[in-house]
Motif scaffolding. Structure first.
Motif, PDB file in Angstrom:
ATOM      1  N   GLN A   7       0.082  -1.355   7.388  1.00 25.70           N
ATOM      2  CA  GLN A   7       0.036  -2.278   8.637  1.00 25.70           C
ATOM      3  C   GLN A   7       0.100  -1.395   9.689  1.00 25.70           C
ATOM      4  O   GLN A   7      -1.032  -0.594   9.857  1.00 25.70           O
ATOM      5  CB  GLN A   7       2.091  -1.789   8.798  1.00 25.70           C
ATOM      6  CG  GLN A   7       2.880  -2.143   9.229  1.00 25.70           C
ATOM      7  CD  GLN A   7       2.739  -0.563  10.419  1.00 25.70           C
ATOM      8  OE1 GLN A   7       2.493   0.728   9.933  1.00 25.70           O
ATOM      9  NE2 GLN A   7       2.835  -1.192  12.012  1.00 25.70           N
ATOM     10  N   ASP A  26       8.380  -6.640   5.851  1.00 28.58           N
ATOM     11  CA  ASP A  26       7.816  -5.200   5.007  1.00 28.58           C
ATOM     12  C   ASP A  26       8.065  -4.600   5.190  1.00 28.58           C
ATOM     13  O   ASP A  26       7.087  -3.430   4.454  1.00 28.58           O
ATOM     14  CB  ASP A  26       6.551  -6.707   4.890  1.00 28.58           C
ATOM     15  CG  ASP A  26       5.832  -5.871   6.351  1.00 28.58           C
ATOM     16  OD1 ASP A  26       6.464  -7.319   7.553  1.00 28.58           O
ATOM     17  OD2 ASP A  26       4.617  -5.472   6.001  1.00 28.58           O
ATOM     18  N   ASP A  65       1.952 -11.519  12.613  1.00 29.40           N
ATOM     19  CA  ASP A  65       1.900 -11.385  11.594  1.00 29.40           C
ATOM     20  C   ASP A  65       1.468 -12.957  12.013  1.00 29.40           C
ATOM     21  O   ASP A  65       1.984 -14.154  10.762  1.00 29.40           O
ATOM     22  CB  ASP A  65       3.142 -11.434  10.314  1.00 29.40           C
ATOM     23  CG  ASP A  65       3.137 -10.168  10.601  1.00 29.40           C
ATOM     24  OD1 ASP A  65       2.751  -9.242  10.963  1.00 29.40           O
ATOM     25  OD2 ASP A  65       4.464  -9.551   9.589  1.00 29.40           O
ATOM     26  N   HIS A 120      -1.381  -6.915  10.413  1.00 24.92           N
ATOM     27  CA  HIS A 120      -1.366  -6.423   8.420  1.00 24.92           C
ATOM     28  C   HIS A 120      -3.398  -6.155   8.305  1.00 24.92           C
ATOM     29  O   HIS A 120      -2.874  -7.104   9.505  1.00 24.92           O
ATOM     30  CB  HIS A 120      -0.765  -6.985   8.053  1.00 24.92           C
ATOM     31  CG  HIS A 120       0.986  -6.500   7.847  1.00 24.92           C
ATOM     32  ND1 HIS A 120       1.351  -5.609   7.924  1.00 24.92           N
ATOM     33  CD2 HIS A 120       0.948  -7.894   8.340  1.00 24.92           C
ATOM     34  CE1 HIS A 120       2.704  -5.387   7.522  1.00 24.92           C
ATOM     35  NE2 HIS A 120       2.869  -6.355   8.312  1.00 24.92           N
ATOM     36  N   SER A 144      -1.713  -6.320   2.461  1.00 27.66           N
ATOM     37  CA  SER A 144       0.197  -6.597   2.979  1.00 27.66           C
ATOM     38  C   SER A 144      -0.009  -7.961   2.064  1.00 27.66           C
ATOM     39  O   SER A 144      -0.637  -8.669   2.058  1.00 27.66           O
ATOM     40  CB  SER A 144       0.108  -6.851   4.317  1.00 27.66           C
ATOM     41  OG  SER A 144       1.572  -7.737   4.668  1.00 27.66           O
TER      42      SER A 144
END
Length: 468
Positions: A13, A60, A146, A196, A200
């Motif tokens: 992350q 996540d 993301d 990320h 991931s």
């Protein structure tokens, strides 16, 4: 302008601290729950964190946005896109600004322009940064969250697979296609700062390079090449890895607001007898390497080694309604606890040094390991059952004859299907995940369990017959 990125290798992350050095103001983008790293950096650079933002409601990891905004009395800048299911619910009492597509806000002499980029999630936004304090009228980069990664894009199926929103994967994939058309219209020189990197589960094949440019991604990112929407949707939805079980809880907690972290150390236990006061609902979590655990461990403990995969498997295998007693060296406890907190596993009630649990031999047990050559000899014996705990995609690519498939993350959900009068042989790709699986089965009353050293890789190397 000050710019610093932070990378959590356990969660793959990325988060960012951006500051206007002329005014001393700073903002944190997509903060992790470990907020001390931002506070220390800001102080060392003579900056004040006055704002916090994030690109979407993360699935996540547990966001540090609420914690940081509370600690610093900072303004929260969050998305107001998406329907009622994707609105932040913890903003009362905090200074906050809701953002729509095209909105702009400034931090000192740094401008942030909002671009709605749905696909991974409906409320997803990206931030285009322009450093006007540096004299530029052109943007420098974009925080994509993301949405766009290095070499990949965010998966659109998490709402359906992890959060339980039926029939949303295809809708998200089509939204992603149209969001990418807007991305293609951005200047090639724009830097891309994703949330990320490699490792991931928010995409299929993320690159290990921490940043990129719009132009480079247009040339090299598979998702920016297809012009046909139907082909794009089919490709994007195929081959996505299983989302970890804890993702659904992360969505919920990040929406309603993570609990603020309380200080203080957890109680330390000084002898193995004290473990007896904890009930069956308690998880005894031994974080040593699997070889040490295999040789001897406290009866009923499960083993998740404290390494890069620790947080992921803890989220898969530990319930949010369970208390946790750590079995670990005392100097590792704070780091382990911090890793568990990163995904909201806050119920660590005590710890004991792993060495103390091995003193009373009557309270310890062990398990054995076998080579693939020994496995080959046992496969024809009905008293033995081989269990492959790899992911579905690995299983589909090839498997050992006579194996049954029970992916590690859901193995405990299928234990009723496995009679206890057999000896179980646990196998994965290399032997690491199957070691965790062996500990799980033993903790659940399976006394005859063996780990297959080297796993499928060792089997394939020996050139045994492999069924497809």
């Amino acid at each position: 302008m000050f710019f610093r990125s932070f990378f959590d290798e356990n969660l793959a992350q990325m988060s960012y601290l951006v500051g206007c050095q002329q005014t001393g103001e700073a903002i944190v983008v997509d903060p992790a729950r470990k907020i001390g790293q931002y506070l220390i950096t800001a102080k060392n650079e003579g900056l004040r964190i006055v704002a916090v933002t994030e690109t979407h409601i993360h699935a996540d990891y547990l966001s540090g946005a609420r914690e940081l905004a509370t600690k610093c009395d900072a303004t929260l800048y969050v998305s107001d896109e998406g329907d009622e299911n994707w609105k932040y619910e913890y903003l009362d009492g905090l200074k906050s600004v809701l953002l729509k597509d095209g909105a702009e806000f400034t931090l000192g002499h740094i401008e942030f322009k909002v671009m709605h980029t749905p696909g991974h999630t409906p409320e997803s936004i990206s931030f285009i940064l322009t450093d006007k304090g540096g004299g530029s009228s052109e943007p420098m980069g974009i925080f994509t969250g993301d949405f766009v990664f290095v070499g990949d894009i965010g998966r659109p199926d998490l709402l359906e697979k992890a959060a339980g929103f039926a029939n949303t994967a295809e809708i998200g994939a089509r939204q992603m296609f149209h969001s990418l058309q807007r991305f293609k219209g951005l200047p090639d020189f724009l830097q891309v700062w994703p949330a990320h990197g490699a490792g991931s589960a928010c995409g299929k094949a993320l690159g290990a390079v921490p940043m990129s440019t719009v132009g480079y991604e247009k040339l090299n990112n598979w998702a920016l090449k297809p012009e046909d929407e139907e082909k794009f949707v089919k490709t994007l939805l195929s081959g996505q890895p299983e989302p970890p079980k804890y993702f659904a809880m992360m969505k919920k907690l990040n929406k309603i607001g993570p609990e603020l972290i309380e200080g203080g150390r957890i109680p330390e236990l000084h002898n193995v007898e004290e473990l007896g006061k904890y009930g069956k609902a308690t998880v005894f979590l031994d974080t040593r390497g699997n070889a040490d655990f295999a040789r001897a461990h406290y009866k009923g403990a499960i083993n998740i080694p404290f390494n890069k995969s620790f947080t992921n498997w803890a989220g898969w295998l530990i319930g949010y309604d369970q208390d946790i007693v750590l079995i670990a060296p005392g100097d590792k406890v704070d780091a382990i606890r911090e890793s568990l907190r990163a995904i909201g596993l806050d119920r660590v009630v005590a710890f004991i040094d792993s060495a103390l649990t091995l003193v009373d031999k009557e309270k310890t047990e062990s398990y054995g390991e076998i080579t693939v050559k020994e496995l080959y000899e046992l496969l024809e014996d009905d008293n033995y059952q081989l269990i492959d705990v790899r992911n579905q995609s690995e299983w589909d690519e090839g498997r050992i004859p006579a194996a049954i498939h029970k992916m590690l993350g859901v193995l405990v959900n299928h234990l009723e299907e496995l009679p206890k009068d057999k000896t179980y042989l646990l196998q994965c790709r290399s032997g690491a995940r199957s070691a965790i699986a062996t500990s799980l089965m033993q903790a659940n009353g399976y006394t005859n369990v063996l780990n297959v050293k080297g796993g499928y890789l060792a089997w394939a190397k020996e050139k045994f017959s492999v069924a497809h």
